[in-house]
Structure formats: C-alpha cells, structure tokens
Motif scaffolding. Structure first.
Motif, mmCIF file in Angstrom:
data_model
loop_
_atom_site.group_PDB
_atom_site.id
_atom_site.type_symbol
_atom_site.label_atom_id
_atom_site.label_comp_id
_atom_site.label_asym_id
_atom_site.label_seq_id
_atom_site.Cartn_x
_atom_site.Cartn_y
_atom_site.Cartn_z
ATOM 1 N N ARG A 284 0.862 -1.058 0.063
ATOM 2 C CA ARG A 284 0.046 -0.076 -0.011
ATOM 3 C C ARG A 284 0.826 1.410 -0.093
ATOM 4 O O ARG A 284 1.828 1.214 0.496
ATOM 5 C CB ARG A 284 -0.963 -0.001 1.069
ATOM 6 C CG ARG A 284 -0.049 -0.050 2.495
ATOM 7 C CD ARG A 284 -1.051 -0.450 3.594
ATOM 8 N NE ARG A 284 -0.397 -1.193 4.508
ATOM 9 C CZ ARG A 284 -0.171 -1.076 5.714
ATOM 10 N NH1 ARG A 284 -0.627 0.047 6.425
ATOM 11 N NH2 ARG A 284 0.234 -1.940 6.601
ATOM 12 N N VAL A 292 -5.505 5.513 1.393
ATOM 13 C CA VAL A 292 -4.652 4.419 1.108
ATOM 14 C C VAL A 292 -4.653 3.702 -0.151
ATOM 15 O O VAL A 292 -5.983 3.162 -0.184
ATOM 16 C CB VAL A 292 -4.517 3.612 2.457
ATOM 17 C CG1 VAL A 292 -3.640 2.371 2.444
ATOM 18 C CG2 VAL A 292 -4.687 4.451 3.769
ATOM 19 N N HIS A 293 -4.106 3.543 -0.853
ATOM 20 C CA HIS A 293 -4.082 2.789 -2.206
ATOM 21 C C HIS A 293 -3.426 1.489 -2.221
ATOM 22 O O HIS A 293 -2.326 1.399 -1.840
ATOM 23 C CB HIS A 293 -3.499 3.544 -3.216
ATOM 24 C CG HIS A 293 -4.563 4.741 -3.592
ATOM 25 N ND1 HIS A 293 -4.526 5.280 -4.910
ATOM 26 C CD2 HIS A 293 -5.418 5.342 -2.979
ATOM 27 C CE1 HIS A 293 -5.707 6.303 -4.828
ATOM 28 N NE2 HIS A 293 -6.123 6.296 -3.828
ATOM 29 N N GLY A 294 -4.323 0.327 -2.410
ATOM 30 C CA GLY A 294 -3.660 -0.773 -2.607
ATOM 31 C C GLY A 294 -2.484 -0.869 -3.947
ATOM 32 O O GLY A 294 -2.840 -0.184 -4.741
ATOM 33 N N ASP A 304 -1.321 0.629 -9.197
ATOM 34 C CA ASP A 304 -2.387 1.233 -8.371
ATOM 35 C C ASP A 304 -3.715 0.379 -8.597
ATOM 36 O O ASP A 304 -4.112 0.486 -9.543
ATOM 37 C CB ASP A 304 -2.371 2.750 -8.566
ATOM 38 C CG ASP A 304 -3.357 3.406 -7.337
ATOM 39 O OD1 ASP A 304 -4.149 2.578 -6.979
ATOM 40 O OD2 ASP A 304 -3.268 4.534 -7.229
ATOM 41 N N SER A 306 -6.295 0.779 -7.087
ATOM 42 C CA SER A 306 -7.595 1.641 -6.488
ATOM 43 C C SER A 306 -8.797 1.682 -8.057
ATOM 44 O O SER A 306 -9.918 1.743 -7.765
ATOM 45 C CB SER A 306 -7.134 2.945 -6.359
ATOM 46 O OG SER A 306 -6.592 3.010 -5.207
ATOM 47 N N ASN A 317 -8.206 1.632 0.319
ATOM 48 C CA ASN A 317 -8.270 -0.045 0.446
ATOM 49 C C ASN A 317 -6.784 -0.402 0.389
ATOM 50 O O ASN A 317 -5.825 0.113 0.038
ATOM 51 C CB ASN A 317 -8.685 -0.293 -1.151
ATOM 52 C CG ASN A 317 -7.845 0.330 -2.431
ATOM 53 O OD1 ASN A 317 -6.698 0.042 -2.515
ATOM 54 N ND2 ASN A 317 -8.651 1.333 -2.797
ATOM 55 N N ARG A 318 -6.798 -1.368 1.037
ATOM 56 C CA ARG A 318 -5.534 -2.167 1.654
ATOM 57 C C ARG A 318 -5.558 -3.573 1.372
ATOM 58 O O ARG A 318 -6.440 -4.158 1.979
ATOM 59 C CB ARG A 318 -5.385 -1.733 3.002
ATOM 60 C CG ARG A 318 -4.221 -2.323 3.694
ATOM 61 C CD ARG A 318 -4.369 -1.954 5.125
ATOM 62 N NE ARG A 318 -3.257 -2.817 5.784
ATOM 63 C CZ ARG A 318 -2.788 -2.818 7.043
ATOM 64 N NH1 ARG A 318 -3.483 -2.152 7.882
ATOM 65 N NH2 ARG A 318 -1.952 -3.776 7.645
#
Ligand SMILES: [Ca+2]
Ligand SMILES: [Ca+2]
Ligand SMILES: [Ca+2]
Ligand SMILES: [Ca+2]
Length: 423
Positions: A284, A292-294, A304, A306, A317-318
């Motif tokens: 992340r 928070v971007h996975g 990314d 997202s 997303n995590r």
C-alpha cells in the motif's frame, strides 16, 4: 470447514480494467459482503489459499457476531466459532491444508490466546516456558508451523515465537545481537514451507530491524538500499522476503530481499505486505490519513489497484494477501459511510489459463474439471474464478466450453510459461 452459519450471500462484482505503465491488467472485483447485520458492518479479510478460501474477521459493535473470526468461500461467509466455548475473534492466516490460525478469548479467561483450527477442532497454542501470550499469530505454513508475536515474559519482553502443531513444541526466536532486553519488541510475521521465518524487531529506540530465522539462528536483514531500518513483513516459499526500507526520516520504499542471493530490490513507493511464490507482492501507499491505495508490485511494474474498485471504495483500500494465482484480498473503507468492506480481486486471464502462467495445460484442466463439476452452473452465476473457462461468455460451463477448451489447449510449453509457478 465449520458451517455454523452459512448464508447464501453471493458476491457482487464489477469488471474493471486499466493500463499500468503499458501493461494491461484486468480484475474482477468482489465485495465479500456481510453476515446480514443491519448496522454498518465491518470486516477484514487477511489471507487466501490457492483454492480461494479466505480468512479474516468481522468487527461491528451493534452486530451479534462482533469480533468473530470468519471464513469466505465462493462468496459465502461462515462464522468460524463452531463449537468453541469462548469467542474466536480473528483469523489471521490459513494454510494450503486449510488449517487456520486465530485469536480467541477462552471462556472465563481474561486474555485472548492463539488457537489452531483444523477439521473443526480448536487446538490451543502452548507457549515457551516463561511466556504468557496475548494472541497474535500471524502466519501458518503447509506443515502446520505457525509464528506469532508476543511471548511476554516476566520482564515484559515481547519475543517472536514459533510453534509446531505437529509436535506441540513452541520456541522463542530470541533476541537480536546488540538489543537490550528491557527495551525490546519483536514480532514474527511470516513462515514459509522451508521453516524460514521473517519478522521485525524494535530495540534500543533504533529504527525497525527486519530479521530472518533459519535453523535456530536469528539474523538481521541488512538495509542495502541506504538509510535506516527495514521490516520483514512476509516470506514466500522461494525465500523471498518483502517489507519496507526506510531511506530517510518518514520516507519508506517497498522492497524485496532474496535470502538465497542476499539481493535487495526496491519494488516502488509505499510498503509491501505480502508476496506469492511467483514473486508478485501487494502492499500500500499512504497518500494521507484517509487515502490508502493498494499496490501490486509485479515484474518491475507498480500498479495502483484503486482503479479496480467501485467509486466509494477506490480512495481507501488495503491488500493483506495474494495467492499463487494472483488473487488479492484486503479491506476497504467507504468514502461517505466509513463502512469497511472486505474484498477480493481475481485477475482476468486469457480464456482457459486458470493459473495465469500463459499456457493452457493439464494444470488448468484440473481446475476446468472442478469448475465443470461444481454446482450450480445454470442459474446465471459461475463459481469465483471459473469464468476463465466460459469461452462463449454465456455464463455457463457446458460442452461448448469444453470443446473450446480443447481447442485452446497449448500444453505446458507455451511461450513465457513460468517454470516457477504452480503449474
Ligand atoms: Ca496455465
Ligand atoms: Ca459458456
Ligand atoms: Ca452454453
Ligand atoms: Ca502451466
């Protein structure tokens, strides 16, 4: 699998696609649903097997099943508590043998403890002499060996521990050289099928220190990309460790460390939290407190994730785990409601190539058989992962698809076939 409560919730999905630095990735997004609670219900998916079984937990104060460990299989959610006399609160890891490590509060006891769940049996984890444990098991390998954080001794040290379900033996992994015992906090985060452990230790007010533990020897992971500390977040079965490397105050990079060769590689920005046997990692990047971007780190690409989420979940997303076929699980927080949703991303591979190793061979056929035989096929839904065999996209698997599979069959020698992949 325990099946105290089995609700027929079928995951919803949307198809998303995006370009990442010239390479195309597609995923099916599945919202893993809830247990039918009326109030906003939160849940968190922690781990996933290659067969798509997902372990995690639910949290929500207004729900009768608050803080219960949960299993998802093919979009259905199951409460893991079964016949347990206390409360099984959180499942943190599941092995390919479907053995689960969980955190449970035994009836009448003040503190949670780790339990192993195997074939509906709840096996308490015993501890090394002199330790008490507040349940914190993090990972379990195919041989039933698990690792946990906290052997809390009389002196309040927190030592990483290893526990074998085969012989019931538990050992403390010890202190790193140069650490003062009274200022020590250590946590074992991952154990692979070779019995190699990784984790992170904090001591002497130093930056984080990642470690490996092999054959009774604990060793610090060197920070080969400059700067300060490193962490050991996870390890795959090829002895590849992932984590983060601190390059300056407040500045971190996702990294991998190959224990066989001693090489450290910068994967990208952010941090890496999990890795599969193909070397694909997820992690992340924290943009700010509510963003928070996975991230997927794969073949030098930093993707990314997202863009594959529905709008209300794309900002926060995590990921927590990635299996050997690239399926990713984690949780996300909805923008307006702050509801937490567990999610699953399933890669969209070429038709017939279930395992995504760019061939259509007998390994894929094993999955075709399972998908072909499973129920139900004619009600307009397919089992999670099985749409890769629906060659004519009419949401069934029938003899037309079987004929198309035979035509698509390449055998295992197709170009770019990954010899390290599972099949
Ligand atoms: Ca394949
Ligand atoms: Ca079809
Ligand atoms: Ca058909
Ligand atoms: Ca193959």
């Amino acid at each position: 699998m325990p099946s105290v409560q089995r609700l027929g919730l079928v995951a919803s999905f949307v198809l998303a696609s995006a370009l990442a630095r010239g390479e195309e990735h597609d995923y099916l997004f599945y919202d893993l649903g809830d247990l039918g609670c009326t109030d906003p219900y939160a849940n968190e998916a922690y781990d996933i097997t290659d067969t798509g079984i997902i372990a995690g937990y639910g949290i929500e104060s207004g729900c009768p099943l608050q803080n219960h460990a949960i299993l998802w299989e093919n979009g259905r959610m199951t409460d893991l508590n079964g016949t347990y006399s206390g409360v099984v609160k959180s499942a943190r890891g599941i092995s390919e043998a479907n053995v689960i490590v969980a955190n449970a509060l035994p009836e009448g006891e003040p503190w949670p403890k780790d339990v192993v769940i195997r074939d509906d049996l709840f096996i308490p984890v015993t501890l090394p002499d002199g330790c008490t444990l507040h349940g914190s098991a993090n990972d379990i390998n195919a041989h039933g060996t698990l690792v946990a954080g906290e052997c809390i001794t009389d002196q309040a040290f927190r030592l990483p521990i290893l526990y074998s379900t085969e012989d019931g033996e538990a050992i403390s992994l010890g202190l790193l050289l140069g650490c003062l015992a009274e200022d020590f906090w250590g946590c074992a985060n991952g154990v692979n099928n070779n019995g190699v452990v990784t984790g992170t230790i904090w001591c002497n007010d130093d930056p984080a220190r990642g470690f490996t533990w092999v054959d009774g020897q604990i060793t610090e992971i060197p920070n080969l990309v400059g700067g300060k500390g490193v962490t050991g977040a996870a390890i795959n079965n090829n002895n590849l460790i992932v984590g983060e490397a601190q390059v300056a105050d407040g500045d971190y990079l996702a990294m991998s460390y190959n224990l066989n060769t001693g090489e450290m590689t910068v994967l990208g920005s952010g941090r890496a939290d999990a890795v599969n046997d193909r070397g694909s990692a997820v992690g992340r990047i924290i943009l700010n407190l509510s963003a928070v971007h996975g991230i997927l780190f794969e073949d030098g690409i930093e993707l990314d994730l997202s863009v594959f989420f529905p709008g209300e979940l794309e900002g926060n997303n995590r990921p927590h785990a990635i299996n050997n076929y690239g399926w990713i699980v984690g949780h996300a927080e909805a923008e307006e409601s702050d509801d937490w949703h567990s999610w699953l991303l399933v890669p969209v591979y070429d038709k017939g190539d279930y395992d995504g190793d760019t061939d259509v061979d007998h390994q894929d056929f094993q999955h075709f058989q399972r998908c072909f035989a499973a129920d139900p096929y004619t009600n307009g839904t397919l089992h999670v992962g099985c749409s890769v065999f629906d060659f004519d996209d009419d949401v069934d698997l029938d003899l037309d698809d079987y004929a198309a599979f035979q035509s698509a069959f390449t055998g295992p020698t197709a170009p770019n076939n990954n010899p390290n992949g599972p099949g």
